[in-house]
Structures are given as C-alpha cells and as structure tokens.
Design a protein around this motif. Structure first.
Motif: not given
Length: 177
Positions: A70-73, A75-77, A81-82
């Motif tokens: 996923d190219p948004l991985a 961002h999702k990670l 974390r947040l």
C-alpha cells in the motif's frame, strides 16, 4: 537533438523518470551522446499517457512501492503510532491521577464498598437487640418496625453492585453539565 536532462525538462519529468521510461521502452533511445529526438520523445510520451488513460497500457510499478504494498502504508503507520502514543499518554495521565489520589480504580471502589456494606450490615443486624437492651420499655411492635426498616436498608445496600453502573452514568451526565 537533446540531452536526457533537456528531455526531462521538456516533458516536465524528473531525470530519473525519463531513465525509467527509456528502460521500459516508452521513450525512443538516443542516437549517440545528447542525441534524443525531442519531438519523438514528446510524441511517445503523449501516446503512453493516452494508453494509461484508456487502460491499454498498465502503469509501471513505482520502485519505491513494489506490487502489493500500500503506497499509503507509511501514512497509516504514522497514524497508528499517533493513536498509540495518545493512548499511552492517556494511560499515564490516569496512573498519575491515581498516584495523586484524584482517581481510583473501579475494582478498588467496589472492594471498599463491599467492605463498608458488610460493616454497616453487621451494625444494622445488632441494632434491634441493642435498642431492646438500652431501652427495655420499647414495645415489640417498635422493635419489629425498626427491623423492617433496617431490612429495607440492607436490601438496598446489597443491590449496590448492580446499581453502580447506572449511578456512574448519572454522575457523568451531571458532571458534564
């Protein structure tokens, strides 16, 4: 004739992207050093974009994101974390509140209430007998009346564990106002 850098600038692409398109055979190769036909490159690139638009050409895989990733991985990670950091901060704040004695765990509160209820029940059980000893002039009907009222109070206290969630909701509703 143009260089690879000039072709990249003309097509508004990075030098790296032009290299990738050349390697994939999308753009025509050079005829010697600095020998790219800029018109032929532009025409080939337009045809390539049209093919992408009509789904006749499959877009090349981004080397930074291999197929299936996923190219948004990233961002999702970062979002996860947040979220984890916020949960940890909230947990630490709760521990701090407990340490400062501004909050107590519900298990402790239930333990205290059950102990307190047992102590009160013991006092209430002996109250009619204590009244009879201290006030022998009391009639049996008075003692029985006190016993009935004490029995109601004991039953009400015994239901505290069932009533506690509702009482908590009621408290939170009034505290929010």
């Amino acid at each position: 004739m143009a260089t690879q850098i000039e072709v990249a600038k003309h097509l508004d692409l990075s030098d790296r992207q032009v290299r990738n398109l050349l390697a994939d055979g999308v753009l025509p190769g050079s005829k010697g050093k600095g020998g790219f036909d800029i018109e032929a490159c532009r025409l080939a690139y337009i045809r390539y974009l049209r093919g992408l638009g009509s789904s006749q050409v499959k877009p090349e895989a981004d080397p930074d994101f291999p197929e299936g990733i996923d190219p948004l991985a990233e961002h999702k990670l970062t979002q996860e974390r947040l979220r984890l950091t916020a949960a940890q901060a909230e947990g630490q704040e709760l521990k701090n509140d407990i340490g400062r004695r501004r909050a107590v765990p519900t298990e402790f509160a239930m333990f205290v209430f059950s102990r307190l209820a047992a102590e009160i029940a013991s006092i209430l059980d002996t109250l009619p007998l204590t009244l009879k000893r201290r006030h022998p002039d009391l009639e049996v009907r008075h003692i029985e009346s006190v016993q009935r009222e004490l029995s109601k109070a004991r039953n009400r206290a015994a239901q505290l564990d069932e009533r506690l969630p509702g009482l908590l909701d009621e408290y939170l509703a009034t505290a929010a106002d």
